[in-house]
Design a protein around this motif. Structure first.
Motif, PDB file in Angstrom:
ATOM      1  N   UNK A   1     -15.172  -3.000 -90.235  1.00 49.19           N
ATOM      2  CA  UNK A   1     -14.817  -4.376 -90.367  1.00 49.19           C
ATOM      3  C   UNK A   1     -13.679  -5.136 -89.581  1.00 49.19           C
ATOM      4  N   UNK A   2     -12.746  -4.264 -89.252  1.00 48.83           N
ATOM      5  CA  UNK A   2     -11.750  -4.697 -88.494  1.00 48.83           C
ATOM      6  C   UNK A   2     -11.928  -4.664 -87.135  1.00 48.83           C
ATOM      7  N   UNK A   3     -12.753  -3.839 -86.630  1.00 47.68           N
ATOM      8  CA  UNK A   3     -13.284  -3.754 -85.107  1.00 47.68           C
ATOM      9  C   UNK A   3     -14.234  -5.087 -84.960  1.00 47.68           C
ATOM     10  N   UNK A   4     -15.132  -5.548 -85.896  1.00 44.40           N
ATOM     11  CA  UNK A   4     -15.880  -6.545 -85.936  1.00 44.40           C
ATOM     12  C   UNK A   4     -15.128  -7.804 -85.970  1.00 44.40           C
ATOM     13  N   UNK A   5     -13.870  -7.856 -86.604  1.00 46.80           N
ATOM     14  CA  UNK A   5     -13.210  -9.004 -86.478  1.00 46.80           C
ATOM     15  C   UNK A   5     -12.521  -9.289 -85.075  1.00 46.80           C
ATOM     16  N   UNK A   6     -12.037  -8.277 -84.680  1.00 47.02           N
ATOM     17  CA  UNK A   6     -11.681  -8.286 -83.134  1.00 47.02           C
ATOM     18  C   UNK A   6     -12.769  -8.656 -82.176  1.00 47.02           C
ATOM     19  N   UNK A   7     -13.821  -8.008 -82.411  1.00 43.80           N
ATOM     20  CA  UNK A   7     -15.000  -8.609 -81.625  1.00 43.80           C
ATOM     21  C   UNK A   7     -15.375  -9.896 -81.813  1.00 43.80           C
ATOM     22  N   UNK A   8     -15.489 -10.392 -82.739  1.00 45.59           N
ATOM     23  CA  UNK A   8     -15.766 -11.721 -83.282  1.00 45.59           C
ATOM     24  C   UNK A   8     -14.547 -12.930 -82.635  1.00 45.59           C
ATOM     25  N   UNK A   9     -13.525 -12.539 -82.712  1.00 48.71           N
ATOM     26  CA  UNK A   9     -12.267 -13.019 -81.904  1.00 48.71           C
ATOM     27  C   UNK A   9     -12.568 -13.285 -80.438  1.00 48.71           C
ATOM     28  N   UNK A  10     -13.081 -12.008 -79.771  1.00 48.63           N
ATOM     29  CA  UNK A  10     -13.434 -12.131 -78.336  1.00 48.63           C
ATOM     30  C   UNK A  10     -14.717 -13.038 -78.129  1.00 48.63           C
ATOM     31  N   UNK A  11     -15.446 -13.280 -79.150  1.00 47.09           N
ATOM     32  CA  UNK A  11     -16.585 -14.366 -78.613  1.00 47.09           C
ATOM     33  C   UNK A  11     -16.263 -15.447 -79.136  1.00 47.09           C
ATOM     34  N   UNK A  12     -15.506 -15.682 -80.293  1.00 48.37           N
ATOM     35  CA  UNK A  12     -14.886 -17.317 -80.620  1.00 48.37           C
ATOM     36  C   UNK A  12     -13.591 -17.277 -80.678  1.00 48.37           C
ATOM     37  N   UNK A  13     -12.897 -17.834 -79.760  1.00 51.73           N
ATOM     38  CA  UNK A  13     -11.600 -17.798 -79.462  1.00 51.73           C
ATOM     39  C   UNK A  13     -10.869 -19.041 -80.288  1.00 51.73           C
ATOM     40  N   UNK A  14     -11.738 -20.026 -80.174  1.00 54.35           N
ATOM     41  CA  UNK A  14     -11.518 -21.179 -81.114  1.00 54.35           C
ATOM     42  C   UNK A  14     -11.360 -21.001 -82.626  1.00 54.35           C
ATOM     43  N   UNK A  15     -10.165 -21.290 -83.175  1.00 56.56           N
ATOM     44  CA  UNK A  15      -9.644 -20.616 -84.478  1.00 56.56           C
ATOM     45  C   UNK A  15     -10.752 -21.279 -85.600  1.00 56.56           C
ATOM     46  N   UNK A  16     -11.114 -22.538 -85.499  1.00 51.07           N
ATOM     47  CA  UNK A  16     -11.868 -23.061 -86.625  1.00 51.07           C
ATOM     48  C   UNK A  16     -13.269 -22.228 -86.686  1.00 51.07           C
ATOM     49  N   UNK A  17     -13.858 -22.072 -85.317  1.00 55.51           N
ATOM     50  CA  UNK A  17     -15.109 -21.445 -85.200  1.00 55.51           C
ATOM     51  C   UNK A  17     -15.055 -19.821 -85.864  1.00 55.51           C
TER      52      UNK A  17
END
Length: 156
Positions: free
Chosen positions: A29-45
């Motif tokens: 879960x934690x690594x998925x959130x980090x990966x997600x932030x790499x793809x969606x840097x916009x905070x709202x997305x």
């Protein structure tokens, strides 16, 4: 190699820790959130997608042992499929744009005669970046330098 040497070597070699299922899910879960932030840097997305991700994890929370293991394996496969080739790195961490931009000078350069003030190495005069992150990087005398692996984004 004789058996005594082999036994000592096998006892001293770092073995990978065996993680519980809960620890593996937490790390995924934690690594998925980090990966997600790499793809969606916009905070709202990112917040919208993170909510969807959390819902997916919560939906599989009460599965049985075999189903949970299968879901974990499929989650790891999906994580590997969505790997980001250039993941986001915090600016002041190794691999970031601000890392070691203005490193503090070595004490030998500041005090060439060797007479250091008493508080020179206590950390009370540690420089701080404008974003309030202290600079604690100072090479140890035995180490001639550090290698920053920019492909892995870490220091060795």
């Amino acid at each position: 190699m004789n058996s005594a040497f082999t036994a000592i070597r096998s006892a001293s070699v770092n073995k990978a820790a065996v993680l519980s299922h809960k620890q593996e899910v937490t790390r995924l879960y934690r690594n998925s959130l980090k990966l997600l932030f790499s793809w969606a840097v916009n905070r709202d997305v990112f917040i919208d997608e993170a909510t969807k991700l959390r819902a997916r994890f919560e939906a599989n929370k009460n599965l049985g042992a075999s189903a949970a293991t299968t879901a974990l394996a499929s989650g790891k496969e999906e994580f590997d499929e969505h790997y980001h080739p250039d993941s986001y790195v915090v600016a002041y961490m190794p691999g970031g744009t601000k890392f070691m931009r203005n490193p503090p000078p070595p004490l030998e350069a500041v005090y060439p005669d060797g007479n250091y003030p008493a508080d020179a190495t206590t950390g009370t005069n540690t420089p701080v970046w404008p974003d309030s992150v202290p600079i604690t990087f100072r090479p140890v005398e035995e180490v001639t330098g550090y290698v920053v692996d920019y492909s892995k984004k870490n220091m060795e």
